[in-house]
Design a protein around this motif. Structure first.
Motif, PDB file in Angstrom:
ATOM      1  N   LYS A 143       5.551   5.635  -0.903  1.00 24.47           N
ATOM      2  CA  LYS A 143       6.336   4.477  -0.460  1.00 24.47           C
ATOM      3  C   LYS A 143       6.651   4.637   1.017  1.00 24.47           C
ATOM      4  O   LYS A 143       7.203   5.653   1.432  1.00 24.47           O
ATOM      5  N   PHE A 203       6.848  -0.826   1.598  1.00 24.97           N
ATOM      6  CA  PHE A 203       5.740  -1.153   0.718  1.00 24.97           C
ATOM      7  C   PHE A 203       5.209   0.125   0.080  1.00 24.97           C
ATOM      8  O   PHE A 203       5.524   1.228   0.491  1.00 24.97           O
ATOM      9  N   ASN A 204       4.399  -0.054  -0.956  1.00 32.56           N
ATOM     10  CA  ASN A 204       3.818   1.063  -1.693  1.00 32.56           C
ATOM     11  C   ASN A 204       2.320   1.129  -1.429  1.00 32.56           C
ATOM     12  O   ASN A 204       1.658   0.094  -1.298  1.00 32.56           O
ATOM     13  N   LEU A 246      -4.482   0.374  -3.427  1.00 27.31           N
ATOM     14  CA  LEU A 246      -3.610  -0.784  -3.604  1.00 27.31           C
ATOM     15  C   LEU A 246      -2.461  -0.693  -2.612  1.00 27.31           C
ATOM     16  O   LEU A 246      -1.886   0.383  -2.417  1.00 27.31           O
ATOM     17  N   ILE A 247      -2.124  -1.825  -1.999  1.00 26.66           N
ATOM     18  CA  ILE A 247      -0.982  -1.916  -1.090  1.00 26.66           C
ATOM     19  C   ILE A 247      -0.127  -3.076  -1.586  1.00 26.66           C
ATOM     20  O   ILE A 247      -0.619  -4.196  -1.684  1.00 26.66           O
ATOM     21  N   TYR A 248       1.111  -2.795  -1.916  1.00 24.92           N
ATOM     22  CA  TYR A 248       1.970  -3.862  -2.439  1.00 24.92           C
ATOM     23  C   TYR A 248       3.418  -3.606  -2.099  1.00 24.92           C
ATOM     24  O   TYR A 248       3.826  -2.451  -2.011  1.00 24.92           O
ATOM     25  N   PRO A 249       4.190  -4.644  -1.847  1.00 27.00           N
ATOM     26  CA  PRO A 249       3.706  -6.010  -1.621  1.00 27.00           C
ATOM     27  C   PRO A 249       3.047  -6.116  -0.248  1.00 27.00           C
ATOM     28  O   PRO A 249       3.338  -5.339   0.651  1.00 27.00           O
ATOM     29  N   ASN A 250       2.163  -7.050  -0.116  1.00 20.06           N
ATOM     30  CA  ASN A 250       1.507  -7.328   1.160  1.00 20.06           C
ATOM     31  C   ASN A 250       1.275  -8.825   1.207  1.00 20.06           C
ATOM     32  O   ASN A 250       0.442  -9.313   0.442  1.00 20.06           O
ATOM     33  N   VAL A 281       4.542  -7.611   3.802  1.00 24.24           N
ATOM     34  CA  VAL A 281       5.687  -6.720   3.600  1.00 24.24           C
ATOM     35  C   VAL A 281       6.878  -7.174   4.431  1.00 24.24           C
ATOM     36  O   VAL A 281       6.724  -7.859   5.433  1.00 24.24           O
TER      37      VAL A 281
END
Length: 84
Positions: A55, A22-23, A12-16, A18
């Motif tokens: 992060k 991002f995480n 998971l990549i969020y937010p995207n 960016v």
């Protein structure tokens, strides 16, 4: 290094898209994270992850499309990253 389907590790990549940070989260511990531009130039690299959550902060990239390469169990997972 083999490339795999990102769903295998629940990446998971969020937010995207960016802004500046991002995480990245995976079901397994990640070894490395790299950001590459569309020309293949490596713009960011860390080999000190050793965690299932990480992060990325203070991202100084121009707006555009990049590729996030995450190494898990010696295999590379690639996802598209959009910088606003």
């Amino acid at each position: 290094m083999n490339e795999i389907n990102s769903d295998e590790y629940g990446l998971l990549i969020y937010p995207n898209p960016v802004n500046s940070e991002f995480n990245v989260q995976s079901s397994k511990s990640m070894d490395e994270i790299h950001i590459v531009d569309i020309a293949g130039r490596e713009l960011y690299r860390t080999t000190k992850v050793q965690s299932s959550k990480f992060k990325v902060q203070s991202l100084d990239l121009s707006p555009g499309i990049y590729f996030l390469n995450v190494v898990v169990d010696g295999k590379r997972v690639t996802r598209k990253l959009v910088k606003l």
